[in-house]
Design an enzyme around this catalytic site. Sequence first.
Site, PDB file in Angstrom:
ATOM      1  N   LYS A  63      97.384  16.856  91.580  1.00  0.00           N
ATOM      2  CA  LYS A  63      96.829  17.903  90.713  1.00  0.00           C
ATOM      3  C   LYS A  63      97.179  17.564  89.264  1.00  0.00           C
ATOM      4  CE  LYS A  63      97.126  23.015  90.495  1.00  0.00           C
ATOM      5  NZ  LYS A  63      97.695  24.184  91.206  1.00  0.00           N
ATOM      6  N   SER A  77      94.553  27.637  92.732  1.00  0.00           N
ATOM      7  CA  SER A  77      94.154  26.775  91.632  1.00  0.00           C
ATOM      8  C   SER A  77      94.100  25.292  92.008  1.00  0.00           C
ATOM      9  CB  SER A  77      95.114  26.976  90.457  1.00  0.00           C
ATOM     10  OG  SER A  77      96.442  26.627  90.851  1.00  0.00           O
ATOM     11  N   SER A 136      98.348  28.949  95.528  1.00  0.00           N
ATOM     12  CA  SER A 136      97.395  27.931  95.066  1.00  0.00           C
ATOM     13  C   SER A 136      97.307  26.649  95.866  1.00  0.00           C
ATOM     14  CB  SER A 136      97.693  27.568  93.618  1.00  0.00           C
ATOM     15  OG  SER A 136      97.106  28.517  92.795  1.00  0.00           O
TER      16      SER A 136
HETATM   17  N1  GLN Z   1      95.806  32.759  92.197  1.00  0.00           N
HETATM   18  C1  GLN Z   1      97.134  33.016  91.740  1.00  0.00           C
HETATM   19  C2  GLN Z   1      97.151  33.144  90.246  1.00  0.00           C
HETATM   20  O1  GLN Z   1      96.114  33.020  89.655  1.00  0.00           O
HETATM   21  C3  GLN Z   1      98.034  31.932  92.193  1.00  0.00           C
HETATM   22  C4  GLN Z   1      98.022  30.763  91.311  1.00  0.00           C
HETATM   23  C5  GLN Z   1      98.934  29.688  91.768  1.00  0.00           C
HETATM   24  O2  GLN Z   1      99.493  29.753  92.853  1.00  0.00           O
HETATM   25  N2  GLN Z   1      99.125  28.710  90.898  1.00  0.00           N
HETATM   26  O3  GLN Z   1      98.180  33.371  89.661  1.00  0.00           O
END
Ligand code: GLN
Length: 467
Positions: A67, A142, A166
């Site tokens: 990532k 994400s 994410s």
């Molecule tokens: N969807 C969650 C957020 O937007 C989790 C994001 C993540 O785990 N990086 O914060």
Amino acid sequence: MSNADRHDSAIGRTKRALDAAATIGKRLNAVLSLCTERAFAAAEQIDKATGKDIATGILSGIPVLLKDNICLKDYPTTCASKMLERFIPPYNATIVDKLDAAGAIIIGKTNLDEFAMGSSNENSFFGPVLNPINEKVVPGGSSGGSAAVVAAGIVPIAYGSDTGGSVRQPASFCGVVGMKPTHGAVSRYGLTAFASSLDQIGPIAATVSDCARGLKAIIGHDVKDATSLVDCPVIDLDAVERTDRKYTVGVLADSDEIAVTPDVKRVILCTIDKMKQVGHSVEMIDFPLLKYAVACYYIIATAEASANLARYDSVRFGHRGTDDVSLDEFYSQNRTEGFGTEVKRRILLGTYVLSEGYYDAYYLKACKIRKLICSAFDELFSRFDIILTPTSPTPPFGLGERLDKPLDMYQSDIFTIPASLAGLPAISIPVGKTENGLPIGVQLIGPRMHDETVLQAARTIERLTKE
Ligand code: GLN
């Protein structure tokens, strides 16, 4: 990974993965950059080193993607933000060194929601990622790029980061396996900080066995990360394959806060049935604190994000427009231009909940709820080996469908957030499909440090549902 993969030369595998990343990966917008030279140099070294450590490492000759919020020395690390569009880190994240040592071949970087903030990969400065299973729905976020490259067969393992879900939610949306380890088991050194008390790097792979291998390669104490565990969980890959243990499983299948769709419920119930048939003990549980989890997370995560993202001052790091302005204008102009809407929303919210007068009302209260969630899990794990939930209350949703409904978007993490707040290991595995063929995953949560148990239970369910 397939047998053909294992027996091919590292150079052959690297070339195939780079070709697929440059064609399929780019078309899905899942791949942001490739490090071709570095990858071929690593592959050549492995092919020449038969018998030496890197040739026998647990990921020897396996191409992987990272990532793009994980620092790779001398290659772009953008966090999918205009702010870091031109940032080239002068150092490696610790997991990069660990992957090199395990013989993995890093071939490039994957797309993500800007600074890992999102659940659909639509918040990327470089545009959304398409879900390889169905290009009309989101791949989740994400770490949507990392899930998509595994689902598309470009690499057997990719790495993401998980703050509130994410790794697990995109794995579920793309029909692959994704795991968030116990907090502190994997070094965060070189992972761009979003919410440090929650952030963890985790592997995404096509199978539980590959996911276990991908995690084993990166786990371990790191002196460069003061929050890294000194005694880390140990993962025995042979133990993960042993699927004769009978588990006591607590199942959380519903939520008052958001409707779990009939498709997801059906798949969960079908999984439970199969488990009962072979002798696992399964019991429905209540988790009354679930209704506070999302609010609690968005206070803590935004508070930490507002502090972490203060470093992008456009002096030491970050996008820098014209210098012909006052100092105040300099900060405001560069941060206005450099950050996207969701990141700004979170910085504002986080600054607000930490400000005088609101700290006690919001931040402190959220910390107390977090403690209660940890205690609730302690109580559950005195009765159950594993907790099973849907990974997401819905199957993957349509591209653009939730873009202007941030609260709906936030709710999609309701089942993944509690394990993040409590720092527990949790995995998502694909167990079924909607009538239209969209993947549905279940999440398994284990006690702190019991990462191996989580993997072993996941492997057991994978066998029951797949083989
Ligand atoms: N969807 C969650 C957020 O937007 C989790 C994001 C993540 O785990 N990086 O914060």
